[in-house]
Scaffold this motif. Structure first.
Motif, PDB file in Angstrom:
ATOM      1  N   ASN A  68      -1.585   9.933   5.314  1.00 22.90           N
ATOM      2  CA  ASN A  68      -2.397  11.014   4.762  1.00 22.90           C
ATOM      3  C   ASN A  68      -3.239  11.607   5.883  1.00 22.90           C
ATOM      4  OD1 ASN A  68      -4.889  12.265   3.587  1.00 22.90           O
ATOM      5  ND2 ASN A  68      -3.983  11.663   1.655  1.00 22.90           N
ATOM      6  N   PRO A  69      -3.234  12.923   6.057  1.00 20.56           N
ATOM      7  CA  PRO A  69      -3.964  13.529   7.176  1.00 20.56           C
ATOM      8  C   PRO A  69      -5.461  13.288   7.133  1.00 20.56           C
ATOM      9  CG  PRO A  69      -3.199  15.207   5.626  1.00 20.56           C
ATOM     10  CD  PRO A  69      -2.520  13.933   5.251  1.00 20.56           C
ATOM     11  N   LEU A  70      -5.995  12.960   5.944  1.00 20.17           N
ATOM     12  CA  LEU A  70      -7.419  12.668   5.808  1.00 20.17           C
ATOM     13  C   LEU A  70      -7.698  11.166   5.747  1.00 20.17           C
ATOM     14  CD1 LEU A  70      -8.478  15.419   3.223  1.00 20.17           C
ATOM     15  CD2 LEU A  70      -8.541  15.518   5.728  1.00 20.17           C
ATOM     16  N   GLY A  71      -6.640  10.358   5.853  1.00 23.23           N
ATOM     17  CA  GLY A  71      -6.810   8.914   5.799  1.00 23.23           C
ATOM     18  C   GLY A  71      -7.132   8.383   4.421  1.00 23.23           C
ATOM     19  N   LYS A  72      -6.834   9.175   3.384  1.00 22.67           N
ATOM     20  CA  LYS A  72      -7.139   8.752   2.022  1.00 22.67           C
ATOM     21  C   LYS A  72      -5.957   7.997   1.415  1.00 22.67           C
ATOM     22  CE  LYS A  72     -10.555  12.332   0.961  1.00 22.67           C
ATOM     23  NZ  LYS A  72     -11.011  13.326  -0.036  1.00 22.67           N
ATOM     24  N   ILE A  73      -6.247   7.294   0.331  1.00 22.88           N
ATOM     25  CA  ILE A  73      -5.213   6.572  -0.407  1.00 22.88           C
ATOM     26  C   ILE A  73      -5.268   7.020  -1.869  1.00 22.88           C
ATOM     27  CG2 ILE A  73      -5.077   4.551   1.092  1.00 22.88           C
ATOM     28  CD1 ILE A  73      -7.111   3.148  -0.712  1.00 22.88           C
ATOM     29  N   PRO A  74      -4.101   6.956  -2.554  1.00 19.56           N
ATOM     30  CA  PRO A  74      -2.829   6.353  -2.195  1.00 19.56           C
ATOM     31  C   PRO A  74      -1.894   7.304  -1.455  1.00 19.56           C
ATOM     32  CG  PRO A  74      -2.699   7.163  -4.422  1.00 19.56           C
ATOM     33  CD  PRO A  74      -4.108   7.450  -3.948  1.00 19.56           C
ATOM     34  N   ALA A  75      -0.811   6.702  -0.971  1.00 21.21           N
ATOM     35  CA  ALA A  75       0.350   7.455  -0.499  1.00 21.21           C
ATOM     36  C   ALA A  75       1.587   6.688  -0.955  1.00 21.21           C
ATOM     37  CB  ALA A  75       0.341   7.615   1.013  1.00 21.21           C
ATOM     38  N   LEU A  76       2.684   7.411  -1.085  1.00 21.69           N
ATOM     39  CA  LEU A  76       3.949   6.796  -1.488  1.00 21.69           C
ATOM     40  C   LEU A  76       5.016   7.167  -0.474  1.00 21.69           C
ATOM     41  CD1 LEU A  76       5.501   5.263  -3.879  1.00 21.69           C
ATOM     42  CD2 LEU A  76       6.269   7.567  -4.529  1.00 21.69           C
ATOM     43  N   LYS A  77       5.773   6.181  -0.047  1.00 22.50           N
ATOM     44  CA  LYS A  77       6.920   6.409   0.839  1.00 22.50           C
ATOM     45  C   LYS A  77       8.181   6.062   0.068  1.00 22.50           C
ATOM     46  CE  LYS A  77       8.525   5.443   5.553  1.00 22.50           C
ATOM     47  NZ  LYS A  77       9.916   5.027   5.267  1.00 22.50           N
ATOM     48  N   ASP A  78       9.047   7.021  -0.078  1.00 18.11           N
ATOM     49  CA  ASP A  78      10.325   6.852  -0.774  1.00 18.11           C
ATOM     50  C   ASP A  78      11.427   7.193   0.219  1.00 18.11           C
ATOM     51  OD1 ASP A  78      12.473   6.709  -2.466  1.00 18.11           O
ATOM     52  OD2 ASP A  78      11.865   8.355  -3.774  1.00 18.11           O
ATOM     53  N   GLY A  79      11.935   6.185   0.905  1.00 15.01           N
ATOM     54  CA  GLY A  79      12.873   6.450   1.981  1.00 15.01           C
ATOM     55  C   GLY A  79      12.166   7.177   3.112  1.00 15.01           C
ATOM     56  N   ASP A  80      12.647   8.362   3.446  1.00 19.33           N
ATOM     57  CA  ASP A  80      12.018   9.167   4.501  1.00 19.33           C
ATOM     58  C   ASP A  80      10.974  10.133   3.948  1.00 19.33           C
ATOM     59  OD1 ASP A  80      13.615   7.996   6.453  1.00 19.33           O
ATOM     60  OD2 ASP A  80      15.226   9.456   6.157  1.00 19.33           O
ATOM     61  N   PHE A  81      10.826  10.175   2.646  1.00 21.36           N
ATOM     62  CA  PHE A  81       9.905  11.110   1.997  1.00 21.36           C
ATOM     63  C   PHE A  81       8.548  10.453   1.794  1.00 21.36           C
ATOM     64  CE2 PHE A  81       8.222  12.718  -2.157  1.00 21.36           C
ATOM     65  CZ  PHE A  81       7.856  13.987  -1.713  1.00 21.36           C
TER      66      PHE A  81
END
Length: 246
Positions: free
Chosen positions: A72-85
């Motif tokens: 995340n460009p702001l360092g916030k959470i959450p984030a999800l990684k689905d393969g390369d996405f």
């Protein structure tokens, strides 16, 4: 008759929004990685994934950690990684998961695109995200819990609590008038996950129950019903785990 603006018990998906038996999980589901500890907004995504029965790797990091800043460009959470996405924002992640694994997960928690029920769902998610979270709870977090960073502004916090009460009161009124157990009718869904997490957050800062007795009486059994779910218990257990140093 009265039509609820935020929910409607008459908008039921025909067999598409509810439990399924023995789903066939696609192999690519193994690539899912959720970034963010369940103490924060990632709780919403942990609960969603646990409800859906989708395998995932969980990086239990805090905001502004090295790992969070990678996703995340702001360092916030959450984030999800689905393969390369990669994507972020908790409500958007849950909508994506509902669409991505429709028919393959244990439950379909997001209505199909292009339906009236989906329109109600999108409306609820926007309303809860903006009117309850951003304009209510987050103002308290910024100017009370994180006042050393954003400045202490008691007037803003007091106004935010009033905003929270009005917004949640509107949702309670819709639940009451619909007579349905959940926001979109008879089926539990991702909109309920979002609202219940906000109400849990509010309870932790002393904003619950609402001062309006009728609203409080509507929300109490709704909260009990949602929090009694096994997936909620699994997600809640993760809140007690230590933050990963990543």
């Amino acid at each position: 008759r009265t039509i609820c603006l935020l929910c409607s018990s008459s908008l039921e998906a025909s067999g598409a929004h509810g439990p399924r038996s023995e789903p066939a999980m696609p192999a690519e589901a193994q690539k899912l990685t959720l970034v963010g500890h369940a103490l924060f907004r990632p709780f919403r995504n942990v609960w969603m994934l646990e409800e859906m029965g989708i395998p995932y790797e969980h990086l239990e990091v805090g905001p502004r950690s090295r790992t969070a800043q990678q996703f995340n460009p702001l360092g916030k959470i959450p984030a999800l990684k689905d393969g390369d996405f990669v994507m972020y924002e908790s409500a958007a992640i849950n909508t994506y998961l509902g669409d991505r694994f429709r028919g393959a997960a244990s439950l379909d928690l997001v209505p199909p695109a292009g339906t009236q029920e989906r329109g109600r769902y999108e409306q609820l998610v926007s309303f809860i995200s903006m009117e309850v979270d951003a304009q209510g709870l987050w103002i308290h977090r910024k100017h009370d819990a994180l006042k050393q960073h954003f400045g202490e502004i008691p007037e803003a916090v007091k106004a935010a609590q009033g905003q929270f009460q009005r917004a949640v009161g509107a949702l309670a009124a819709d639940l009451r008038s619909s007579g349905a157990p959940y926001l979109l009718g008879s089926s539990f869904g991702a909109a309920d996950i979002l609202l219940v997490h906000c109400l849990m957050w509010a309870d932790s800062i002393g904003w619950m129950p609402l001062p309006d007795d009728e609203a409080a009486a509507t929300l109490a059994p709704y909260l009990d019903r949602c929090k009694a779910r096994a997936a909620h218990a699994r997600a809640e257990a993760k809140q007690n785990r230590p933050l990963a140093k990543l």
